[in-house]
Design an enzyme around this catalytic site. Structure first.
Site, PDB file in Angstrom:
ATOM      1  CB  SER A 253      34.588  39.952  43.672  1.00 10.09           C
ATOM      2  OG  SER A 253      34.327  40.951  42.723  1.00 10.09           O
ATOM      3  CE  LYS A 254      34.610  41.350  48.649  1.00  3.73           C
ATOM      4  NZ  LYS A 254      35.876  41.193  49.231  1.00  3.73           N
TER       5      LYS A 254
END
Length: 491
Positions: A253-254
């Site tokens: 994820s980010k």
RNA sequence: GUCUCCAUCGUCUAGUGGUUAGGACACCGGGUUUUCAUCCCGGCAACGGGGGUUCAAUUCCCCCUGGAGAUGCCA
């Protein structure tokens, strides 16, 4: 039966590394088996839908060079956009309703939340919907619906028995029906189907033979099989791809770094590198080969070499691949990639002038073997085009040397520049070497301040080459400037 | 909590009932080089634990542990 596979993203965000991997594997599998690769847009989430995401999807596939055989623009199984298939889902949902395999549910979001909350506190064995509306009289339910009561349609998941499906990678996976999501919503209150319903109907109607998707879908596999059975259809083959994780072992994820393809595209990565690297996430060929072009993969890809366990995304290896592919790229097309970056960063003008082009062409071979990301080109050769605003004089002072010695060195170097262009590198090197002997210092100690003066940084393309590209006059001026600056600072 | 899945160097992975467990990235060292990088050479480093099965388990089975995913009117 010939292979038909699909990539079915939902346009609710930028294309993600994980999604791209799924797209690639489906595409390769189709090509390797002379089958069809289908693109389907799953836009049933009207809340999160965005036009920008849809555009990003097209941009991404185009950038990667992935063409689909059937999709929004063409194909005989359309429409390929779920929002355009609205009536179809209604029809099939109705048939489930008619056969008592689904039912209307009038529970409010508030009630559902309360139920879940309660289950959490009491650590109940049963999680999820409590099947409150399952046994409501269908006639009464219909009456309420027609009176305008908001409702959803839920699937009646069998209470007993178990459901098994075969996965091409994982083998048999089974789940007791009572552990399957309890009566999930198949049609939302806005009339749109949920993923489960739409995906089953479309895959069946579109003649999909293999469902290749990420392992996060495994838990809903049995549910989908139940749905196929409810319709009296045979499910396609399943093939769940290992998840792509971040460094800490959780789903990428980010917070792990760049995750959208767009980030990589803008960040100076080449599609060749991305394709090659991503293909090695959960797939391998043999014990040694790891360089694959898209065309190689279109031929070589096989389900047999798919891995079961999740893979951690290694940014550094991707970078290494990128550097490799930059060096592999033919010079002309690499230049075409680099020029716009230099323009965007304001290093050269747009359109590029003849002078600039000359300098760029000279610097190109030097820069080519130093780049890991195409975007690094600007900082690498900016000094050839732009004046150096200010020096970090610390960089210019070699180890074991007093700052006050440096201006003297610089000045004597400046005078060596006379006739520089007429001599070859060896001759120049000899000249500087002799100077270093004369001054009683090492060659490196003479060259470091010089390099900083000319390029503005300790790290640069080869010094003599740089001077030549910059022009002796400018180089000399910079050397004097730095010398002056250091003199002032040490005074 | 419940369910499902997974488990070889730090990371991506190859592999087999008997191998010096192979490759790549990263890292470390050396060489080339005016710096950096490229390139070349070398090194470090793994079968999670415990039971079985077997003449022999990293490999097959079970348990444990660890990790992940799911548990939405998101996909």
């Amino acid at each position: 039966m010939s292979v038909r596979v699909r990539y079915a993203p939902s346009p609710t965000g930028l294309q993600h590394i994980g999604g791209v991997r799924t797209a690639l594997f489906n595409y390769f599998f189709a090509r390797a088996n002379k089958g069809k690769f289908i693109l389907r847009i799953e836009d049933t989430d009207r809340e999160r839908y965005s036009e920008e995401s849809l555009q990003d999807l097209y941009d991404t596939l185009e950038w990667l060079g992935i063409q689909w055989d059937e999709g929004p623009q063409m194909g005989d199984y359309g429409p390929y956009v779920q929002s355009q298939r609205f009536d179809l889902y209604q029809k099939y949902a109705q048939s489930l309703l008619d056969e008592g395999k689904a039912y209307y549910c009038f529970c409010t979001a508030e009630r559902l939340d309360a139920v879940r909350e309660q289950q959490k506190i009491s650590k109940s064995k049963n999680q999820g919907y409590d099947r409150h509306c399952r046994d409501m009289d269908p006639a009464e339910a219909l009456k309420r619906k027609e009176a305008g009561d908001a409702c959803v349609i839920r699937l009646k998941v069998p209470l007993d028995g178990k459901t098994t499906f075969h996965d091409e990678v994982m083998g048999d996976i089974s789940r007791k029906n009572r552990d399957v999501s309890p009566d999930p919503v198949i049609v939302k209150s806005d009339g749109f189907p949920t993923y489960h319903l739409a995906n089953v109907i479309d895959d069946h109607l579109m003649g999909i033979t293999h469902i290749m998707r990420a392992q996060e879908w495994i838990p809903s596999g049995p549910l989908h099989v139940i749905l196929y059975e409810a319709f009296g259809w045979t499910p396609p083959k399943y093939c769940h791809l290992p998840l792509v994780m971040g460094k800490d072992g959780s789903k990428l994820s980010k917070r792990h770094g760049a995750t959208s393809l767009k980030d990589f595209r803008l960040g100076g990565y080449l599609p060749e590198a991305i394709i090659n690297y991503i293909s090695l996430l959960g797939w391998s060929f043999d014990d040694s080969r790891e360089f694959f072009t898209k065309e190689d993969l279109e031929e070589l890809f096989t389900l047999k070499k798919l891995n079961k366990s999740p893979a951690v995304f290694d940014y550094r290896k991707l970078e290494w691949f990128n550097g490799q592919y930059i060096r592999l790229k033919d010079p002309e097309s690499l230049k075409e990639l680099l020029l716009p970056i230099l323009q965007k960063d304001g290093v050269i003008s747009d359109p590029v002038t003849e002078d600039e082009m000359g300098i760029f062409n000279g610097a190109f071979p030097l820069v080519r073997e130093r780049l890991k990301l195409t975007t690094q080109v600007s900082e690498m050769i900016r000094f050839l085009f732009k004046d150096i605003d200010s020096y970090n004089s610390d960089d210019a002072i070699p180890k074991k040397m007093e700052a006050s010695q440096v201006p003297g060195i610089l000045d004597s170097c400046a005078s060596l520049l006379e006739g520089f262009e007429d001599r070859n590198d060896e001759e120049n090197e000899k000249l500087f070497y002799d100077k270093s002997v004369e001054l009683g210092i090492k060659m490196g100690q003479i060259l470091q301040p010089l390099r900083v003066a000319v390029t503005g940084t300790k790290i640069s393309p080869p010094l003599f080459e740089s001077i030549r590209l910059l022009g002796v006059e400018k180089a000399e001026a910079r050397i004097r400037a730095l010398s002056e600056q250091i003199s002032k600072e040490t005074a």
